[in-house]
Design a protein around this motif. Structure first.
Motif, PDB file in Angstrom:
ATOM      1  N   PRO A 159      79.056   8.421  -3.668  1.00 49.11           N
ATOM      2  CA  PRO A 159      79.187   8.848  -5.067  1.00 49.11           C
ATOM      3  C   PRO A 159      79.482   7.647  -5.959  1.00 49.11           C
ATOM      4  N   LEU A 160      79.079   7.754  -7.190  1.00 42.16           N
ATOM      5  CA  LEU A 160      79.234   6.662  -8.149  1.00 42.16           C
ATOM      6  C   LEU A 160      80.653   6.096  -8.161  1.00 42.16           C
ATOM      7  N   GLY A 161      81.648   6.953  -8.144  1.00 43.66           N
ATOM      8  CA  GLY A 161      83.037   6.506  -8.190  1.00 43.66           C
ATOM      9  C   GLY A 161      83.475   5.706  -6.979  1.00 43.66           C
ATOM     10  N   THR A 197      73.164   0.874   0.103  1.00 42.10           N
ATOM     11  CA  THR A 197      73.893   1.978  -0.510  1.00 42.10           C
ATOM     12  C   THR A 197      72.979   2.639  -1.533  1.00 42.10           C
ATOM     13  N   VAL A 198      72.949   3.957  -1.504  1.00 40.03           N
ATOM     14  CA  VAL A 198      72.245   4.740  -2.523  1.00 40.03           C
ATOM     15  C   VAL A 198      73.276   5.638  -3.187  1.00 40.03           C
ATOM     16  N   VAL A 199      73.250   5.640  -4.506  1.00 38.82           N
ATOM     17  CA  VAL A 199      74.166   6.466  -5.300  1.00 38.82           C
ATOM     18  C   VAL A 199      73.389   7.718  -5.719  1.00 38.82           C
ATOM     19  N   GLU A 228      71.115 -15.003  -1.042  1.00 38.61           N
ATOM     20  CA  GLU A 228      71.976 -14.761   0.115  1.00 38.61           C
ATOM     21  C   GLU A 228      72.504 -13.329   0.119  1.00 38.61           C
ATOM     22  N   ALA A 229      71.663 -12.409  -0.294  1.00 42.02           N
ATOM     23  CA  ALA A 229      72.042 -10.996  -0.361  1.00 42.02           C
ATOM     24  C   ALA A 229      72.059 -10.374   1.021  1.00 42.02           C
ATOM     25  N   GLN A 230      73.034  -9.515   1.232  1.00 46.44           N
ATOM     26  CA  GLN A 230      73.139  -8.760   2.477  1.00 46.44           C
ATOM     27  C   GLN A 230      73.284  -7.268   2.216  1.00 46.44           C
ATOM     28  N   HIS A 231      73.717  -6.926   1.017  1.00 48.16           N
ATOM     29  CA  HIS A 231      73.984  -5.529   0.669  1.00 48.16           C
ATOM     30  C   HIS A 231      73.182  -5.175  -0.582  1.00 48.16           C
ATOM     31  N   LEU A 232      72.371  -4.118  -0.480  1.00 48.49           N
ATOM     32  CA  LEU A 232      71.545  -3.670  -1.585  1.00 48.49           C
ATOM     33  C   LEU A 232      72.039  -2.316  -2.074  1.00 48.49           C
ATOM     34  N   VAL A 233      72.327  -2.223  -3.360  1.00 54.00           N
ATOM     35  CA  VAL A 233      72.635  -0.936  -3.982  1.00 54.00           C
ATOM     36  C   VAL A 233      71.377  -0.525  -4.725  1.00 54.00           C
ATOM     37  N   LEU A 234      70.833   0.642  -4.352  1.00 51.64           N
ATOM     38  CA  LEU A 234      69.582   1.110  -4.931  1.00 51.64           C
ATOM     39  C   LEU A 234      69.826   2.232  -5.933  1.00 51.64           C
ATOM     40  N   CYS A 235      69.117   2.152  -7.062  1.00 53.15           N
ATOM     41  CA  CYS A 235      69.096   3.249  -8.015  1.00 53.15           C
ATOM     42  C   CYS A 235      67.702   3.311  -8.620  1.00 53.15           C
TER      43      CYS A 235
END
Length: 182
Positions: A172-174, A141-143, A111-118
């Motif tokens: 940014p990471l923070g 989101t990309v950091v 049930e993912a809606q938000h992907l943080v990519l690294c």
């Protein structure tokens, strides 16, 4: 509440390819941010999904890929971000994490809606994956500190393109948390 997942792209790498010497210093610089994201995601019980190139080894499973990467030219770039026992792992053959992989199905099950990519490389696999996530209506989101590149100028242009054309949050990471919606 938006369900977030952390996706680690192509970090199980043997560094035995023509771009490896250009890529390795950028990976080294991005490792601390990737480790921080991994630690925070795991502490927040956020699913961590590794999506990795199969290097043309169609018999490979994730254990073989991890072992090959650890035995490659730069194990110091692999060991700090290798999957733990709770990590999910998908093998891919092309640039996008979605192309002919079961990722979309897995994300629907989570049930993912938000992907943080690294991961790597910003101007290739990260860019194409962000585009494919965007057209599938995921928040992305990309950091920038947690993505590695081969060519600095192309990576900068790719981040601009993701933000401008794909509504990707370049944070940014923070400013990335795993307990709040994007």
């Amino acid at each position: 509440m938006t369900r977030t997942v952390l996706i680690v792209i192509d970090m199980m790498n043997t560094y035995e390819h023509e771009d490896a010497d250009a890529l390795a210093p950028s990976v080294q610089a991005a490792l601390p941010a990737m480790q921080d994201l991994l630690k925070r995601a795991r502490n927040a019980s956020v699913p961590v999904i590794y999506v990795n190139d199969n290097f043309g080894q169609w018999r490979s499973h994730h254990g073989e890929l991890v072992q090959a990467a650890l035995a490659g030219r730069h194990p110091e770039l692999v060991h700090p971000v290798k999957p733990d026992e709770d990590s999910l792992f998908i093998v891919k053959a092309r640039h996008s994490i979605f192309y002919e992989t079961p990722l979309a199905y897995l994300l629907s099950q989570l049930e993912a809606q938000h992907l943080v990519l690294c991961g790597q490389a910003t101007e290739q696999c990260v860019l194409y994956s962000a585009l494919d996530a965007h057209i599938r209506h995921y928040d992305v989101t990309v950091v920038p500190e947690a993505v590695a590149h081969i060519d600095h100028e192309l990576a900068h242009a790719a981040l601009r393109m993701m933000e401008t054309n794909m509504t990707v949050a370049i944070r940014p990471l923070g400013n990335v948390t795993f307990d709040d919606p994007p």
